[in-house]
Design an enzyme around this catalytic site. Sequence first.
Site, PDB file in Angstrom:
ATOM      1  N   CYS A  42      40.313  12.232  67.810  1.00 24.42           N
ATOM      2  CA  CYS A  42      40.767  11.106  66.992  1.00 24.42           C
ATOM      3  C   CYS A  42      39.862  10.903  65.779  1.00 24.42           C
ATOM      4  CB  CYS A  42      40.838   9.850  67.846  1.00 24.42           C
ATOM      5  SG  CYS A  42      41.989  10.036  69.230  1.00 24.42           S
ATOM      6  N   THR A  43      38.588  11.110  65.967  1.00 29.06           N
ATOM      7  CA  THR A  43      37.645  11.014  64.855  1.00 29.06           C
ATOM      8  C   THR A  43      37.938  12.117  63.829  1.00 29.06           C
ATOM      9  OG1 THR A  43      35.965   9.979  66.233  1.00 29.06           O
ATOM     10  CG2 THR A  43      35.191  11.075  64.219  1.00 29.06           C
TER      11      THR A  43
END
Length: 175
Positions: free
Chosen positions: A63-64
């Site tokens: 997600c980062t």
Amino acid sequence: MKLFSAILPGLFSSCSAEQVFVHEPAPVISAVNQEGETVNFADVYAKGPTVVFFYPKANTPGCTAQACSLRDAFADLTKDKVQVLGVSMDTVAAQKKFKTQRQLPYDLIADTEGKVMEAFKVGKAMGGLLPMAQRQCFLIMEGHIVWHDDSASTARQAEDVKKVLAALKEKNPNE
């Protein structure tokens, strides 16, 4: 370990029976951002092409990478008046922390009840077993979905969006 590596990508992939189709009207919904302020999606769409990306959990590696891909390309995207909204089931506080730590220049939507996910027909991860959004991405133009990636990339998310934008420009050079 090899088995785990083979299974892991599938845990966050699309498993929803319902799907959103290209050319459908984009969902018109309101939700709160990382500041607890209401964001009306129709108002965002009216400003220009809009990327709405869904991710399972703030501050996790994939997600980062996805969020930072769009952050790193944000200057290029905004040249084409592209708006960006990130959506997950994280709380307002978690979204604010993620935005601050990663210096994300766009709003993150705290969809704790899954209403935005439902409007976009985005299911929960692992076939609904995990209380996290499946990773997906949408491009909205003039109030309609023009592209939907139901297995959105992590590190290449912005690259994928830019390719679609370039193809749309080539197809409709006067727009």
